[in-house]
Design a protein around this motif. Structure first.
Motif, PDB file in Angstrom:
ATOM      1  N   PRO A  78      49.069  42.715  37.132  1.00 19.50           N
ATOM      2  CA  PRO A  78      49.138  41.320  37.275  1.00 19.50           C
ATOM      3  C   PRO A  78      48.138  40.660  38.242  1.00 19.50           C
ATOM      4  O   PRO A  78      47.753  41.310  39.170  1.00 19.50           O
ATOM      5  CB  PRO A  78      50.362  41.014  37.732  1.00 19.50           C
ATOM      6  N   GLU A  79      47.597  39.344  37.782  1.00 16.52           N
ATOM      7  CA  GLU A  79      47.030  38.726  38.775  1.00 16.52           C
ATOM      8  C   GLU A  79      47.890  37.602  39.423  1.00 16.52           C
ATOM      9  O   GLU A  79      48.338  36.972  38.649  1.00 16.52           O
ATOM     10  CB  GLU A  79      45.642  37.999  38.061  1.00 16.52           C
ATOM     11  N   TYR A  80      48.162  37.741  40.635  1.00 16.02           N
ATOM     12  CA  TYR A  80      48.972  36.601  41.438  1.00 16.02           C
ATOM     13  C   TYR A  80      48.351  35.649  41.922  1.00 16.02           C
ATOM     14  O   TYR A  80      46.958  35.774  42.017  1.00 16.02           O
ATOM     15  CB  TYR A  80      49.801  37.375  42.438  1.00 16.02           C
ATOM     16  N   ARG A  81      48.927  34.636  42.159  1.00 13.46           N
ATOM     17  CA  ARG A  81      48.359  33.377  42.875  1.00 13.46           C
ATOM     18  C   ARG A  81      47.327  33.885  43.940  1.00 13.46           C
ATOM     19  O   ARG A  81      48.059  34.445  44.766  1.00 13.46           O
ATOM     20  CB  ARG A  81      49.282  32.365  43.232  1.00 13.46           C
ATOM     21  N   GLY A  82      46.401  33.623  44.196  1.00 10.98           N
ATOM     22  CA  GLY A  82      45.481  33.791  45.506  1.00 10.98           C
ATOM     23  C   GLY A  82      44.532  32.741  46.017  1.00 10.98           C
ATOM     24  O   GLY A  82      45.111  31.472  46.048  1.00 10.98           O
ATOM     25  N   ASN A  83      43.392  32.993  46.292  1.00  8.44           N
ATOM     26  CA  ASN A  83      42.696  31.988  47.198  1.00  8.44           C
ATOM     27  C   ASN A  83      41.915  31.136  46.040  1.00  8.44           C
ATOM     28  O   ASN A  83      41.371  30.143  46.601  1.00  8.44           O
ATOM     29  CB  ASN A  83      41.731  32.544  47.898  1.00  8.44           C
ATOM     30  N   GLY A  84      42.039  31.434  44.691  1.00  5.21           N
ATOM     31  CA  GLY A  84      41.380  30.761  43.901  1.00  5.21           C
ATOM     32  C   GLY A  84      39.896  30.815  43.572  1.00  5.21           C
ATOM     33  O   GLY A  84      39.214  30.314  42.733  1.00  5.21           O
ATOM     34  N   VAL A  85      39.469  31.905  44.430  1.00  3.04           N
ATOM     35  CA  VAL A  85      37.981  32.321  43.900  1.00  3.04           C
ATOM     36  C   VAL A  85      38.041  33.006  42.771  1.00  3.04           C
ATOM     37  O   VAL A  85      36.913  32.810  42.158  1.00  3.04           O
ATOM     38  CB  VAL A  85      37.660  33.149  45.302  1.00  3.04           C
ATOM     39  N   MET A  86      38.612  33.948  42.424  1.00  2.00           N
ATOM     40  CA  MET A  86      38.499  34.668  41.236  1.00  2.00           C
ATOM     41  C   MET A  86      37.239  35.323  40.946  1.00  2.00           C
ATOM     42  O   MET A  86      36.573  35.672  39.913  1.00  2.00           O
ATOM     43  CB  MET A  86      38.963  33.728  39.793  1.00  2.00           C
ATOM     44  N   ALA A  87      36.977  35.990  42.102  1.00  2.00           N
ATOM     45  CA  ALA A  87      35.525  36.764  42.156  1.00  2.00           C
ATOM     46  C   ALA A  87      35.853  38.124  41.141  1.00  2.00           C
ATOM     47  O   ALA A  87      34.676  38.399  40.253  1.00  2.00           O
ATOM     48  CB  ALA A  87      35.022  37.508  43.484  1.00  2.00           C
ATOM     49  N   SER A  88      36.820  38.796  41.088  1.00  2.00           N
ATOM     50  CA  SER A  88      36.866  40.024  40.179  1.00  2.00           C
ATOM     51  C   SER A  88      37.016  39.644  38.634  1.00  2.00           C
ATOM     52  O   SER A  88      36.334  40.069  37.905  1.00  2.00           O
ATOM     53  CB  SER A  88      37.988  40.920  40.688  1.00  2.00           C
ATOM     54  N   ALA A 138      53.082  36.490  38.069  1.00  2.00           N
ATOM     55  CA  ALA A 138      51.888  36.888  37.112  1.00  2.00           C
ATOM     56  C   ALA A 138      51.343  35.411  36.633  1.00  2.00           C
ATOM     57  O   ALA A 138      52.082  34.905  35.921  1.00  2.00           O
ATOM     58  CB  ALA A 138      51.849  37.942  36.302  1.00  2.00           C
ATOM     59  N   GLU A 139      49.998  35.013  36.979  1.00  2.00           N
ATOM     60  CA  GLU A 139      49.467  34.150  36.449  1.00  2.00           C
ATOM     61  C   GLU A 139      48.616  34.518  35.162  1.00  2.00           C
ATOM     62  O   GLU A 139      48.509  33.629  34.139  1.00  2.00           O
ATOM     63  CB  GLU A 139      48.472  33.457  37.356  1.00  2.00           C
ATOM     64  N   ARG A 140      48.100  35.898  35.151  1.00  2.00           N
ATOM     65  CA  ARG A 140      47.336  36.324  33.980  1.00  2.00           C
ATOM     66  C   ARG A 140      47.327  37.995  34.318  1.00  2.00           C
ATOM     67  O   ARG A 140      47.891  38.310  35.449  1.00  2.00           O
ATOM     68  CB  ARG A 140      46.010  35.839  33.949  1.00  2.00           C
ATOM     69  N   TRP A 141      46.903  38.821  33.362  1.00  2.00           N
ATOM     70  CA  TRP A 141      46.743  40.037  33.537  1.00  2.00           C
ATOM     71  C   TRP A 141      45.381  40.771  33.195  1.00  2.00           C
ATOM     72  O   TRP A 141      44.580  40.103  32.709  1.00  2.00           O
ATOM     73  CB  TRP A 141      47.940  40.599  32.430  1.00  2.00           C
ATOM     74  N   VAL A 142      45.259  41.928  33.977  1.00  2.00           N
ATOM     75  CA  VAL A 142      44.074  42.471  33.500  1.00  2.00           C
ATOM     76  C   VAL A 142      44.547  44.085  32.979  1.00  2.00           C
ATOM     77  O   VAL A 142      45.328  44.427  33.364  1.00  2.00           O
ATOM     78  CB  VAL A 142      43.276  42.976  34.788  1.00  2.00           C
TER      79      VAL A 142
END
Length: 192
Positions: A78-88, A138-142
């Motif tokens: 899962p991708e959880y809420r982070g700093n909003g950069v979304m580099a990966s 989770a906001e989205r998944w990889v």
């Protein structure tokens, strides 16, 4: 394996050792032992790069089992809420190649490398891939399709003591998140 690997193996005379490793330690799927290992992990390191090869490394963490094995060729995290950069995630949009490194510092001091191709799946669509998976945070998944899976030997993995998550998970409190630990904000003001 890359041509660069092969060139260096030839240059340094390690072809025989490398071939033994490829034959005995590297597979293109997740066997039962790897799947069990993955289900027990609470964090992983990821490496991505954009279309020009500029790299980014990141750390992902969650409760045991937050990395889900879909089948022997796919896993997801899962991708959880982070700093909003979304580099990966931005890199994955440009270049799907991804490297995962899972390390057990606490019990067996062993690691697992997984290299493959990643895709981003929005939370509302994850049930099409994994109907039984739920994670409200989770906001989205990889989703990663495995190309290579192999051991990271325990020779130089230190034994750490698990403090059972003394941090405040999921907080937005700046001090608890580490704030500006490296004083970047102050450094930028000084440079101007």
């Amino acid at each position: 394996m890359s041509q660069g690997e092969r060139d260096l193996q030839e240059k340094h005379g390690t072809e025989r050792r490398a071939d033994a490793f490829y034959s005995n330690q590297m597979i293109d799927y997740l066997n039962d032992e790897m799947q069990r290992y993955i289900s027990e992990q609470t964090f992983l390191f990821i490496a991505t790069s954009d279309k020009n090869g500029n790299c980014d490394s990141s750390f992902k963490a969650g409760e045991q089992g937050f990395i889900h094995v879909i089948d022997d060729k796919r896993l997801m995290y899962p991708e959880y809420r982070g700093n909003g950069v979304m580099a990966s995630l931005g890199n994955i949009l440009e270049n799907p190649h991804i490297g995962l490194l899972l390390i057990d510092f606490f019990d067996d001091q062993i690691g697992l490398h997984i290299n493959g191709a990643a895709e981003i799946v929005e939370n509302e669509h994850i049930h099409n891939i994994a109907p039984d998976v739920t994670d409200d945070r989770a906001e989205r998944w990889v989703v990663v399709t495995v190309h290579e899976a192999y051991i990271h030997c325990s020779k130089h993995i230190p034994h750490l003591v698990d403090t059972k998550n003394l941090r405040a998970w999921g907080t937005d409190d700046t001090a608890k998140k580490g704030g500006d630990y490296f004083k970047v904000k102050q450094s930028n003001k000084k440079r101007k």
